[in-house]
Design an enzyme around this catalytic site. Structure first.
Site, short mmCIF file in Angstrom:
data_model
loop_
_atom_site.label_atom_id
_atom_site.label_comp_id
_atom_site.label_asym_id
_atom_site.label_seq_id
_atom_site.Cartn_x
_atom_site.Cartn_y
_atom_site.Cartn_z
N ASP A 1 45.19 41.06 34.35
CA ASP A 1 44.28 39.96 34.64
C ASP A 1 42.94 40.53 35.08
OD1 ASP A 1 43.34 37.26 35.51
OD2 ASP A 1 45.45 36.76 35.24
N HIS B 1 40.47 34.51 38.97
CA HIS B 1 41.60 34.22 38.09
C HIS B 1 42.81 35.12 38.40
CE1 HIS B 1 43.85 34.00 34.24
NE2 HIS B 1 43.29 32.81 34.10
N SER C 1 47.26 29.56 31.97
CA SER C 1 47.18 30.72 32.86
C SER C 1 47.91 30.46 34.16
CB SER C 1 45.72 31.06 33.18
OG SER C 1 45.13 31.78 32.13
#
Length: 737
Positions: free
Chosen positions: A154, A227, A528
């Site tokens: 990520d 994220h 996600s």
């Protein structure tokens, strides 16, 4: 490349200079095909035991065969993949890549494109409600995954948050071989017994975009985006009481699904250069493949990859994630990937390899209500008033920013018909709310019918026990599988709408330029967010069943999934229609049920190679030549059945392994797709011992009873093996167009 012309104050360009300028542009464009690009040269499995030095020498030798000198060959090498797969990434011209691809030992040589991107508290309690448990369910004790290591591919991590505390954890597992790589605002002390390792990869990124601009990003595993921190805490964050999103929403205790698991961070995604690099990240095949190779060598048990490909889906031999996942699966590593946010259009799902567990997104039973009381003050596009906008292209929070710039006091963001009642939560830069398609129609009708329309946004509040739930998110990418329709994708769905988790202190909740707010936790939506829910489930199964293969764990998660919502009715889409396998695969995850699935569908590395041979004729390993007539793709021992282009009838074989008690006796129940018969033989299976395998057949035939008025391009049924304790369900899908 963006170019701009001079304004009226610029001097005129002479004819000769202008000609030379055009000539230079032409020659530059003509030479681009000769310039070096990052290519991945994939060689399959390693041939026997070799030292890392020997493997590196082999890779240099291959490069030397197309380069002018030893020095040039060594300088062109970016990565040498030497743990789980054999291959390398290097700067090559198109001609050099073509010459290498023609060599017998090379499986494929493909460009490392930046076509990949990340797809963006109560969720675990809601998962428990889907299990039929009134108080929800969170793991505890040995089944919380304490000795399981999950690798996160990520945008990095913000390690200081309490979600990543190592308080009370035992020593790092002795089998861990990874490192804590230092860099900008990150050193060895940034790791602990929770975040046990961290690395970063950007050679392919910098080959494309030039050296990283550290004004907008950290050249280290530190997460500048948010994220990666969000997904990591969803998988394995510690229980942290008293947290909430901006404005106090979703207040409560935040916890990952496997709070005692160890985290290994592999930062592979970086900002796209441009006017606002904080908005979107990009991830390159070569960087991701290096991370996956290292992760296997480091000793991870599960990989969580909330990254999908944009545009046309790459072939399996040209897909960095698929290649890395194949070799990881051979070594028992479960690879879980997001399915993409391009729904509800059909055939949009990504990460299509059958050795990957692909995840769709759905809602939980929580909403954030901000009532709109129609009364006084609403005037469309008038300074100082509430502005009604309709969702469309572009960022939702970006629309709020434009309203604020125009002097608007608040925004009401309305859904178009395709999004129905699905309302994502956004941390707008001004007061605002979002409304369903029906509600925005009501508001617009009121505006059009009144000479002095007015409205008042009341105080927002968090509401739980919303019904029905779950509902499939409209953004969740749908099947069928464009590479091979005979493998159903996505595999399952999990919570992915309005998920609260930890965030990066370097990133505002909207990521918009000019938004200087800092939050520790943020609410975002996407596959996600659903991917790490399934990754955590895989961690829990790995902890409970360390000897199970990656395929067995995937099977347990799929065959115990449910197609019903928490109220007992069928799962629906956000537009109110009944959802099906192309929306949710096998159904919504139920981790507690998956712990004890009864039977599993296993598959080997050789099975996957045979599947690749049958699906597009891809030979993924030079040591395993494709047979002249490989088994058909739908013959892969997969936990779901999909048939494409059925002409008359076909027979499918499946093998199940008993992972329950000895002496188990199962019988089968079938739900036939409309217009097709499904016959399972034998109709009962008896297992004398744990680990015993049994093979059965499924004959699917057209009956001619299907109505020509049917608009659906696929028809769905199922078969379920039951022993009165376990229900092992597999969807059966027939694609008719």
């Amino acid at each position: 490349m963006k170019t701009t012309g001079g304004g009226s104050g610029q001097p005129a360009m002479s004819g000769l200079v202008f000609f030379l300028f055009l000539f230079s542009l032409f020659t530059a464009a003509a030479s681009t095909t000769k310039q070096s690009q990052v290519y991945i040269v994939y060689l399959g499995e390693h041939a026997g035991a070799k030292s890392k030095g020997t493997i590196l020498d082999d890779h240099h030798a291959l490069l030397l065969s197309v380069k002018g000198s030893e020095e040039e060959a060594r300088a062109s090498l970016l990565y040498s993949y030497k743990h789980s797969l054999n291959g390398f990434a290097a700067l090559l011209s198109d001609d050099q890549a073509t010459k290498l691809s023609e060599r017998t030992e090379v499986v494929s040589a493909f460009r490392s494109d930046g076509r990949w991107s990340p797809h963006t508290t109560r969720s675990w309690e809601f998962v428990g409600l889907e299990e039929g448990l009134s108080k929800g369910w969170l793991p505890s004790g040995a089944h919380a995954g304490e000795n399981v290591i999950v690798g996160m591919l990520d945008s990095g991590i913000w390690p200081e948050w309490r979600s990543f505390s190592d308080e009370g954890l035992g020593p790092v597992p002795a089998r861990w071989k990874g490192v804590c790589q230092g860099g900008d605002s990150f050193n060895s002390s940034s790791c602990n017994r929770k975040v046990i390792g961290a690395r970063y990869y950007l050679k392919a990124y910098e080959a494309q975009h030039g050296r990283l601009n550290t004004t907008n990003e950290c050249r280290s595993p530190r997460d500048h985006d948010g994220h990666g921190t969000h997904t990591a805490s969803t998988v394995a964050g510690r229980a942290v009481p008293g947290v909430a999103a901006l404005g106090g929403f979703a207040a409560g205790t935040a916890s990952g699904g496997a709070p005692l698991a160890r985290l290994a961070i592999y930062k592979v995604c970086w900002p796209i250069p441009g006017p606002n690099p904080s908005i979107e990240n990009t991830c390159f095949d070569a960087d991701m493949l290096a991370a996956m190779d290292d992760a296997v060598g480091d000793g991870v048990d599960v990989m969580s990859v909330s990254i999908v490909s944009s545009g046309k889906q790459p072939r399996l031999p040209d897909d960095g994630i698929a290649v890395g996942a194949l070799h990881a699966a051979r070594r028992g590593v479960v690879v879980v990937c997001s399915g993409g946010n391009s729904g509800p259009a059909p055939a949009t799902v990504s990460n299509l390899a059958p050795w990957i567990l692909t995840v769709g997104a759905s809602s939980i039973d929580r909403s954030f209500n901000s009532p709109i009381r129609l009364g006084n003050g609403m005037v469309i596009m008038v300074r100082g008033k509430i502005v009604v906008c309709l969702r469309g292209s572009g960022l939702r929070v970006g629309k709020g920013l434009e309203v604020k710039r125009a002097g608007g006091a608040a925004i009401v963001l309305g859904n178009p018909p395709m999004y129905g009642s699905e309302v994502p939560v956004d941390a707008h830069v001004l007061p605002g709310t979002a409304v369903s398609m029906a509600d925005v129609d009501t508001i617009l009708s009121y505006i059009n019918s009144s000479t002095n329309p007015a409205a008042y946004l009341e105080r927002s509040r968090t509401v739980v026990d919303v019904k029905p739930s779950p509902v499939m998110a409209q953004f969740s990418s749908r099947g069928p599988n464009v590479l091979e329709p005979s493998i159903l994708k996505p595999d399952v769905t999990a919570p992915g709408l309005n998920i609260l988790a930890a965030w990066s202190e370097s990133s505002s909740p909207t990521k918009l330029d000019g938004d200087n707010r800092v939050v520790k936790y943020n609410i975002i939506s996407g596959t996600s967010m659903s991917c790490p829910h399934v990754s955590a489930t895989a961690v829990l199964l790995k902890s409970a069943h360390p000897d199970w293969s990656a395929a067995a764990i995937r099977s347990a998660i799929m065959t115990t999934a449910t197609t019903n919502n928490a109220e007992g009715g069928p799962i629906t889409n956000a537009d109110g229609t009944v959802a099906g396998p192309m929306d949710y695969g096998s159904g919504h995850i139920r981790p507690k049920h998956a712990m004890d699935p009864g039977l599993v569908y296993d598959a080997s590395f050789q099975d996957y190679l045979l599947y690749a041979c049958a699906s597009g004729g891809a030979q993924l390993d030079r040591s395993f030549p494709c047979p002249a007539s490989p088994p058909r793709p739908h013959e892969l021992n997969y936990p779901s059945v999909a048939i494409h282009g059925l002409n008359g009838s076909t027979t499918v074989h499946r093998t199940v392994t008993n992972v329950g008690e000895p002496g188990a006796h199962y019988s089968v129940a079938v739900v036939e797709p409309m217009g097709f018969s499904v016959k399972v033989s034998p109709t009962s299976l008896a297992f004398a011992r744990t680990g015993e395998k049994k093979t059965f057949t499924i004959k699917i035939a057209a009956t001619g009873k299907r109505s020509r008025r049917m608009k659906r391009k696929y028809l769905a049924g199922s078969y379920t093996w039951s022993d009165e304790v376990h229900a092992v369900r597999s969807p059966v899908v027939v694609l008719v167009a």
